[in-house]
Scaffold this motif. Structure first.
Motif, PDB file in Angstrom:
ATOM      1  N   ASP A   1       0.823  -1.209   0.000  1.00 58.98           N
ATOM      2  CA  ASP A   1       0.000   0.000   0.000  1.00 58.98           C
ATOM      3  C   ASP A   1       0.856   1.256   0.000  1.00 58.98           C
TER       4      ASP A   1
ATOM      5  N   SER B   1      -0.117   5.673   5.266  1.00 60.94           N
ATOM      6  CA  SER B   1      -0.895   6.855   5.651  1.00 60.94           C
ATOM      7  C   SER B   1      -0.014   7.906   6.308  1.00 60.94           C
TER       8      SER B   1
ATOM      9  N   SER C   1      -1.727   2.000   5.418  1.00 58.94           N
ATOM     10  CA  SER C   1      -3.102   2.455   5.271  1.00 58.94           C
ATOM     11  C   SER C   1      -4.102   1.316   5.461  1.00 58.94           C
TER      12      SER C   1
ATOM     13  N   LYS D   1      -8.449  12.723   8.324  1.00 65.27           N
ATOM     14  CA  LYS D   1      -7.451  11.733   7.901  1.00 65.27           C
ATOM     15  C   LYS D   1      -7.140  10.768   9.028  1.00 65.27           C
TER      16      LYS D   1
ATOM     17  N   TRP E   1      -7.690   6.583   9.298  1.00 72.35           N
ATOM     18  CA  TRP E   1      -6.656   5.631   9.708  1.00 72.35           C
ATOM     19  C   TRP E   1      -7.100   4.872  10.956  1.00 72.35           C
TER      20      TRP E   1
ATOM     21  N   GLU F   1      -9.269   1.834  10.581  1.00 69.55           N
ATOM     22  CA  GLU F   1      -8.567   0.628  10.132  1.00 69.55           C
ATOM     23  C   GLU F   1      -7.729   0.004  11.241  1.00 69.55           C
TER      24      GLU F   1
END
Length: 225
Positions: A12, A15, A36, A124, A128, A131
């Protein structure tokens, strides 16, 4: 490009990345990447430690399971310290203390970085957090020394309709309810709709008190601990 080449399973775009140097209590140079997404939720097995340990650019152990606590296994990176002997051993008491100090520096920097990230760009961070919150909750339950700092990173669904941190919840407690200033009320339910329809929520709704909704067993464990 370095991230994808250097770390196993890094497909990925991370982040966040954290790059720092510290000289007390140890000389430390560190770069950490926060992915991420992760594969544990897909049933692909437990993540392996992802942070390597180096001394004067010489690899000691990569990955090293002792540089970050188990709940930080989502992080990938490299830590280099000139204060570590090349022959370092986890069996030696003196070396164990060095590694513990090194871990403390790295984790304190990571926690501070995430706290700042949440303030800088809330949207943002919440993306994150959605997850990776399970890892943070695991840390809040098991990492007793850092529990208070980890708890600052947790956000929960609120009866107000927004995601909120525990500190924000407490700050919104009405001033005319001093006995509730240090209390957090929450309701465990499978979904938000079921929480709103729960008879237990009626008392909060009638009094206008804010209530947090938690949906997983680990959430309940975090709240009771």
């Amino acid at each position: 490009a370095f991230y994808k080449r250097a770390f196993k399973g890094a497909w990925d775009t991370p982040s966040y990345h954290l790059h720092f140097r510290a000289d007390a209590p140890l000389d430390v140079k560190c770069v950490l990447f926060l992915p991420s997404f992760h594969t544990e939720k897909g049933g692909l097995g437990r993540l392996e430690p992802g942070v390597g340990l180096y001394s004067r650019k010489v690899r000691i152990e990569d990955p090293c399971p002792d540089i970050a606590p188990d709940w930080c296994r989502f992080a990938k990176g490299v830590v280099d310290s000139e204060d570590l002997p090349l022959s370092i051993s986890r069996e030696k008491a003196q070396d164990k203390r060095l590694i513990a100090k090194l871990q403390d520096v790295v984790v304190r920097k990571l926690l501070r970085f995430l706290q700042d990230a949440a303030k800088k760009d809330r949207e943002k961070y919440l993306e994150w957090h959605a997850e990776f919150s399970t890892f943070l909750k695991e840390g809040a339950c098991h990492d007793h020394a850092r529990r208070a700092e980890i708890a600052k990173l947790l956000y929960f669904d609120s009866s107000t309709g927004a995601q909120t941190s525990l500190d924000e919840y407490v700050a919104r407690t009405p001033a005319d309810l001093p006995e509730a200033q240090d209390k957090i009320y929450y309701l465990h339910a499978p979904t938000r709709d079921l929480a709103l329809a729960s008879p237990y929520y009626e008392a909060f709704k009638a009094s206008g008190r804010e209530c947090l909704f938690v949906y997983n067993a680990i959430d309940d464990f975090v709240m009771t601990n």
